[in-house]
Design a protein around this motif. Structure first.
Motif, PDB file in Angstrom:
ATOM      1  N   ALA A 140       0.837  -1.198   0.000  1.00  0.00           N
ATOM      2  CA  ALA A 140       0.000   0.000   0.000  1.00  0.00           C
ATOM      3  C   ALA A 140       0.871   1.246   0.000  1.00  0.00           C
ATOM      4  O   ALA A 140       2.047   1.223   0.362  1.00  0.00           O
ATOM      5  CB  ALA A 140      -0.914  -0.008   1.231  1.00  0.00           C
ATOM      6  N   LYS A 141       0.239   2.386  -0.388  1.00  0.00           N
ATOM      7  CA  LYS A 141       0.987   3.636  -0.437  1.00  0.00           C
ATOM      8  C   LYS A 141       1.339   4.108   0.957  1.00  0.00           C
ATOM      9  O   LYS A 141       0.548   4.013   1.864  1.00  0.00           O
ATOM     10  CB  LYS A 141       0.155   4.719  -1.141  1.00  0.00           C
ATOM     11  CG  LYS A 141      -0.058   4.469  -2.621  1.00  0.00           C
ATOM     12  CD  LYS A 141      -0.832   5.608  -3.236  1.00  0.00           C
ATOM     13  CE  LYS A 141      -1.025   5.390  -4.728  1.00  0.00           C
ATOM     14  NZ  LYS A 141      -1.790   6.490  -5.344  1.00  0.00           N
ATOM     15  N   ALA A 142       2.520   4.668   1.082  1.00  0.00           N
ATOM     16  CA  ALA A 142       2.967   5.259   2.343  1.00  0.00           C
ATOM     17  C   ALA A 142       3.967   6.347   2.016  1.00  0.00           C
ATOM     18  O   ALA A 142       4.533   6.390   0.921  1.00  0.00           O
ATOM     19  CB  ALA A 142       3.610   4.200   3.237  1.00  0.00           C
ATOM     20  N   ASP A 143       4.169   7.287   2.966  1.00  0.00           N
ATOM     21  CA  ASP A 143       5.143   8.351   2.754  1.00  0.00           C
ATOM     22  C   ASP A 143       6.538   7.750   2.674  1.00  0.00           C
ATOM     23  O   ASP A 143       6.820   6.696   3.252  1.00  0.00           O
ATOM     24  CB  ASP A 143       5.088   9.358   3.901  1.00  0.00           C
ATOM     25  CG  ASP A 143       3.834  10.204   3.831  1.00  0.00           C
ATOM     26  OD1 ASP A 143       3.164  10.159   2.783  1.00  0.00           O
ATOM     27  OD2 ASP A 143       3.529  10.888   4.832  1.00  0.00           O
ATOM     28  N   GLY A 184      -0.621   7.187   6.570  1.00  0.00           N
ATOM     29  CA  GLY A 184      -1.444   7.272   5.380  1.00  0.00           C
ATOM     30  C   GLY A 184      -2.800   7.853   5.683  1.00  0.00           C
ATOM     31  O   GLY A 184      -3.158   8.069   6.848  1.00  0.00           O
ATOM     32  N   SER A 185      -3.583   8.077   4.644  1.00  0.00           N
ATOM     33  CA  SER A 185      -4.922   8.631   4.788  1.00  0.00           C
ATOM     34  C   SER A 185      -5.868   7.582   5.353  1.00  0.00           C
ATOM     35  O   SER A 185      -5.638   6.371   5.258  1.00  0.00           O
ATOM     36  CB  SER A 185      -5.424   9.125   3.430  1.00  0.00           C
ATOM     37  OG  SER A 185      -6.806   9.397   3.481  1.00  0.00           O
ATOM     38  N   ASP A 187      -8.505   6.789   4.067  1.00  0.00           N
ATOM     39  CA  ASP A 187      -9.016   6.039   2.923  1.00  0.00           C
ATOM     40  C   ASP A 187      -8.022   4.998   2.428  1.00  0.00           C
ATOM     41  O   ASP A 187      -8.349   4.208   1.537  1.00  0.00           O
ATOM     42  CB  ASP A 187      -9.368   6.993   1.778  1.00  0.00           C
ATOM     43  CG  ASP A 187     -10.530   7.901   2.140  1.00  0.00           C
ATOM     44  OD1 ASP A 187     -11.399   7.439   2.899  1.00  0.00           O
ATOM     45  OD2 ASP A 187     -10.566   9.050   1.677  1.00  0.00           O
ATOM     46  N   ASP A 188      -6.814   4.997   2.967  1.00  0.00           N
ATOM     47  CA  ASP A 188      -5.782   4.060   2.538  1.00  0.00           C
ATOM     48  C   ASP A 188      -6.153   2.647   2.989  1.00  0.00           C
ATOM     49  O   ASP A 188      -6.407   2.413   4.175  1.00  0.00           O
ATOM     50  CB  ASP A 188      -4.442   4.476   3.161  1.00  0.00           C
ATOM     51  CG  ASP A 188      -3.276   3.693   2.572  1.00  0.00           C
ATOM     52  OD1 ASP A 188      -3.439   2.490   2.309  1.00  0.00           O
ATOM     53  OD2 ASP A 188      -2.202   4.300   2.391  1.00  0.00           O
ATOM     54  N   ALA A 190      -4.363   0.055   3.525  1.00  0.00           N
ATOM     55  CA  ALA A 190      -3.454  -0.456   4.543  1.00  0.00           C
ATOM     56  C   ALA A 190      -3.790   0.111   5.910  1.00  0.00           C
ATOM     57  O   ALA A 190      -3.780  -0.610   6.922  1.00  0.00           O
ATOM     58  CB  ALA A 190      -2.008  -0.109   4.173  1.00  0.00           C
ATOM     59  N   ILE A 191      -4.100   1.415   5.977  1.00  0.00           N
ATOM     60  CA  ILE A 191      -4.485   2.040   7.238  1.00  0.00           C
ATOM     61  C   ILE A 191      -5.775   1.422   7.760  1.00  0.00           C
ATOM     62  O   ILE A 191      -5.915   1.106   8.950  1.00  0.00           O
ATOM     63  CB  ILE A 191      -4.639   3.563   7.063  1.00  0.00           C
ATOM     64  CG1 ILE A 191      -3.276   4.206   6.775  1.00  0.00           C
ATOM     65  CG2 ILE A 191      -5.290   4.197   8.287  1.00  0.00           C
ATOM     66  CD1 ILE A 191      -2.316   4.138   7.927  1.00  0.00           C
ATOM     67  N   ARG A 192      -6.737   1.221   6.873  1.00  0.00           N
ATOM     68  CA  ARG A 192      -8.017   0.634   7.290  1.00  0.00           C
ATOM     69  C   ARG A 192      -7.834  -0.785   7.821  1.00  0.00           C
ATOM     70  O   ARG A 192      -8.452  -1.180   8.802  1.00  0.00           O
ATOM     71  CB  ARG A 192      -9.008   0.640   6.134  1.00  0.00           C
ATOM     72  CG  ARG A 192      -9.500   2.035   5.786  1.00  0.00           C
ATOM     73  CD  ARG A 192     -10.632   1.973   4.789  1.00  0.00           C
ATOM     74  NE  ARG A 192     -11.291   3.271   4.684  1.00  0.00           N
ATOM     75  CZ  ARG A 192     -12.566   3.437   4.440  1.00  0.00           C
ATOM     76  NH1 ARG A 192     -13.343   2.381   4.293  1.00  0.00           N
ATOM     77  NH2 ARG A 192     -13.099   4.636   4.357  1.00  0.00           N
TER      78      ARG A 192
END
Length: 328
Positions: A140-143, A184-185, A187-188, A190-192
């Motif tokens: 997933a996207k991450a900084d 992350g947001s 809505d991400d 991975a975060i969810r």
């Protein structure tokens, strides 16, 4: 006859399950034993007292909801494989094989082998599922700054959740072999996924409180709160979490879906009937008000309004019922 055996037979005799010859033997013993005679009198008195109170039939709405929940649980079970069905059939018919001991032994060996293969495949599937879940988080996207999870390690638990003020960004710290961090947001995916794991973290009430609060906020805001994901996590928290604060946040998050999702409605009804916290029960009544014209909901509210032990809950239920006319 000794007194220990007599005590066992006194119970059987009280319910008419003792053979006549043993009844006579018991009577002879009781004539000469004051302790056993007193035991029988106490048991008969208790049986008479119990018979004076009729058995109360369960509420039809409760029975219906229980059947619905049972059907949903059974539907969620994975289908049995061929060797599992075969093994079950062997167990069901095993009592009929006493006349054929050799055949029974062979079938038992086959069933044990099939069970071993099934257990191995189940373990392999669980391992693949765990690896796939962590791989999804890792991809997933991450900084650029935070360290992403490695595909080879399972997430052990969530240690902290912090939402940055006035933003959709959430910092989640979780543990593998060593603590890891991802940003992350909301809505991400991975975060969810991490938030849903945190909502079931029995080791930390604070983490559960933070995660359920964020998930509930997402649901109230209408941000893709699907039944198979966040919504299910909130229903589990509402039903089983030991913290009143966590259950209350979960209830608030489910409020937008009471009208459209029967499973959510059933979970809220269960909270009204069974939760130990009066605040949660009162909030459940408020959430049910938009759908209280539903026959099942109205029946539950009427039952609570007439017979609940809490005066405040009875009053709130009556007020809600009075605001909607009964359609004949």
């Amino acid at each position: 006859m000794n007194c220990e055996l007599a005590h066992e037979r006194i119970v059987l005799a009280a319910y008419g399950e003792l053979p006549d010859d043993q009844v006579h033997e018991l009577d002879r013993h009781i004539v000469g034993c004051s302790e056993c005679s007193q035991e029988r009198e106490q048991l008969l008195a208790l049986k008479t007292l119990a018979a004076a109170y009729p058995v109360v039939e369960p509420d039809p709405n409760f029975v219906t909801r229980s059947r619905i929940l049972l059907e949903e649980t059974l539907d969620a079970l994975p289908p049995k494989r061929w060797y599992e069905r075969f093994g079950q059939r062997v167990l069901n018919n095993f009592s009929n094989l006493q006349a054929a001991p050799v055949a029974a032994l062979l079938l038992l060996i086959v069933g044990a082998g099939a069970g071993t293969i099934g257990g191995y495949e189940y373990a392999q599937a669980r391992a693949a599922h765990a690896a796939g879940r962590v791989s999804a988080i890792a991809n997933a996207k991450a900084d650029p700054g935070p360290v992403a999870p490695t595909p080879s390690a399972e997430v052990a638990n969530i240690s902290s959740i912090v939402r940055q003020p006035n933003s959709e960004i959430v910092d989640v710290t979780y543990n593998q072999v060593v603590p890891q961090h991802i940003q992350g947001s909301l809505d991400d995916p991975a975060i969810r996924q991490l938030l849903m794991l945190a909502s079931a973290d029995a080791s930390s009430q604070g983490v559960r409180d933070d995660s359920v609060g964020l998930l509930a906020a997402e649901c109230r805001a209408g941000h893709a709160c699907q039944g198979e994901g966040i919504r299910d996590a909130l229903m589990v928290a509402l039903r089983y979490d030991k913290s009143e604060a966590v259950r209350l946040k979960a209830l608030e998050g489910l409020q937008p879906y009471v009208a459209e999702d029967m499973r959510v409605r059933n979970a809220v009804l269960e909270a009204l009937l069974n939760d130990s916290d009066p605040r949660i029960r009162a909030s459940a009544i408020s959430e049910l008000e938009p759908v209280q014209a539903d026959t099942g909901v109205r029946r539950v509210l009427s039952t609570v309004a007439n017979s609940d032990n809490n005066p405040h809950i009875r009053t709130v239920s009556r007020e809600v019922l009075s605001r909607t006319p009964v359609f004949q």
